[in-house]
Motif scaffolding. Structure first.
Motif, mmCIF file in Angstrom:
data_model
loop_
_atom_site.group_PDB
_atom_site.id
_atom_site.type_symbol
_atom_site.label_atom_id
_atom_site.label_comp_id
_atom_site.label_asym_id
_atom_site.label_seq_id
_atom_site.Cartn_x
_atom_site.Cartn_y
_atom_site.Cartn_z
ATOM 1 N N TRP A 297 0.825 -1.208 0.000
ATOM 2 C CA TRP A 297 0.000 0.000 0.000
ATOM 3 C C TRP A 297 0.860 1.259 0.000
ATOM 4 C CZ3 TRP A 297 -4.573 -0.623 4.000
ATOM 5 C CH2 TRP A 297 -5.394 -1.689 3.600
ATOM 6 N N ASP A 298 2.065 1.142 0.516
ATOM 7 C CA ASP A 298 2.948 2.296 0.626
ATOM 8 C C ASP A 298 3.405 2.818 -0.732
ATOM 9 O OD1 ASP A 298 4.296 -0.206 0.496
ATOM 10 O OD2 ASP A 298 6.161 0.726 1.134
ATOM 11 N N SER A 299 3.169 2.070 -1.800
ATOM 12 C CA SER A 299 3.648 2.508 -3.110
ATOM 13 C C SER A 299 2.687 3.472 -3.806
ATOM 14 C CB SER A 299 3.888 1.293 -4.018
ATOM 15 O OG SER A 299 2.671 0.640 -4.308
ATOM 16 N N TYR A 300 1.411 3.500 -3.388
ATOM 17 C CA TYR A 300 0.406 4.289 -4.111
ATOM 18 C C TYR A 300 0.750 5.783 -4.125
ATOM 19 C CZ TYR A 300 -4.019 6.151 -5.728
ATOM 20 O OH TYR A 300 -4.975 6.823 -6.451
ATOM 21 N N TYR A 301 0.934 6.359 -2.946
ATOM 22 C CA TYR A 301 1.144 7.805 -2.900
ATOM 23 C C TYR A 301 2.501 8.215 -3.447
ATOM 24 C CZ TYR A 301 -3.267 9.082 -0.855
ATOM 25 O OH TYR A 301 -4.622 9.308 -0.679
#
Length: 348
Positions: A297-301
């Motif tokens: 999830w940390d890759s989205y932003y």
């Protein structure tokens, strides 16, 4: 844009804004949380305690006037289109949480507005980066299942409350937005839908089952339940040579964030699943445990921030949100009519 960190504003600090957006924006390389919009005194206090130094505003006007490069929208579902469209008209890049819109017409209107204005827009389909879904993608790519015959996917939980929060606009739009998006992401466009739903009041489901037929004939079975005492497997993927099953109820990133752990605090351990949550590949009487991919999830932003700087595309194409909303609209019609319904094609 320069190489300076992209300044994100966040509209809404309920459960989603507090746990699924704020800590991930703060921890994303090339991004910083510049301000939050909330009028609730309780939530203002939470922002001040959990994100010291981050400004809190009463209105979107005040947030934009203070200076932001992009905004994440995490308000009640019924307000998503209004807030998103307002920001797009101001020329502000937008990340909009799910459900992206209440129906396909509203979703299309937002996407076409973004294109006319030349402004970046992306739906927040963070669960494309779930550990278990990434593992399913790897298993499919390796070809060990043979020809894939059926894909089953479930978001099933137990809650003492009769219905999910009204802010989510019913379970089909809420959980269904993720499940349908994942099915489209894996297997492409859907041409036919059969749906069964249970509603606590008109338009607000607490249980659903969908049968999707994709182009080429692939079928996926999706289910969501708010009050299920005995939850089914998260995934079961059946092929001619084997079946891959994930029995763990849900990817662990949500639980970690609610517990106060973040990508910043966990470092390289973020998104790693314990062995007991790994899936199993079955071939007849034989079976083997398959190590899970790391959830990201940390890759989205980080990717959205790069897109704002002109370094690549947005993490999720906004037209994918139109496709998902179209399938959900068709499913709602199918449930009312009690029959299989053709899905209109999504034309750009």
């Amino acid at each position: 844009m320069t190489d300076a960190a992209v300044r994100f504003g966040l509209v809404g600090y309920g459960f989603g804004g507090r746990y699924f957006h704020a800590p991930l924006i703060e921890g994303a390389p090339g991004a910083t949380l510049a301000g939050v919009v909330t009028r609730s005194p309780e939530r203002r206090a939470e922002v001040e305690a959990e994100h010291p130094g981050v400004a809190v505003f009463d209105t979107v006007d005040a947030l934009v006037a203070a200076g932001v490069d992009a905004v994440a929208v995490s308000t009640p579902a019924a307000t998503h289109s209004e807030v998103t469209d307002d920001l797009l008209r101001r020329g502000v890049p937008v990340v909009c949480d799910k459900p992206f819109a209440l129906d396909a017409d509203a979703a299309r209107a937002s996407v076409e507005l973004a294109e006319r204005e030349g402004v970046l827009l992306s739906p927040y389909q963070n669960r494309r980066w779930d550990s278990d879904l990434l593992t399913v993608r790897r298993v499919l790519a390796e070809g060990g299942l043979g020809e894939v015959l059926r894909f089953e996917s479930a978001f099933e939980r137990w809650s003492p409350d009769l219905a999910p929060p009204v802010a989510g606009a019913g379970l089909l739009r809420d959980f269904g937005s993720h499940l349908v998006d994942q099915a489209l992401f894996l297997f492409g466009p859907v041409v036919r839908v059969y749906a069964e739903t249970r509603e606590v009041e008109p338009g607000f489901e607490n249980d659903f089952r969908l049968l999707l037929q994709h182009e080429g004939g692939m079928r996926t079975h999706l289910s969501g339940a708010w009050r299920q005492s005995a939850t089914g497997p998260r995934f079961r993927v059946t092929g001619t040579e084997g079946t891959f099953v994930v029995t763990a109820a849900m990817d662990g990133q949500e639980e970690a964030l609610v517990a106060g752990r973040t990508p910043t605090s966990e470092g390289d351990d973020w998104g790693r699943e314990p062995q007991e949550a790994w899936g199993t590949l079955h071939r007849g009487d034989e079976h083997e445990t398959v190590e899970s991919e790391r959830g990201r999830w940390d890759s989205y932003y980080a990717q959205f921030a790069a897109a704002v700087r002109g370094e690549g595309g947005v993490p999720v194409d906004p037209w994918d949100a139109v496709a998902t909303a179209t399938v959900i609209d068709t499913a709602r019609r199918s449930a009312v009519e009690g029959t299989t319904v053709d899905v209109p094609p999504v034309r750009r």
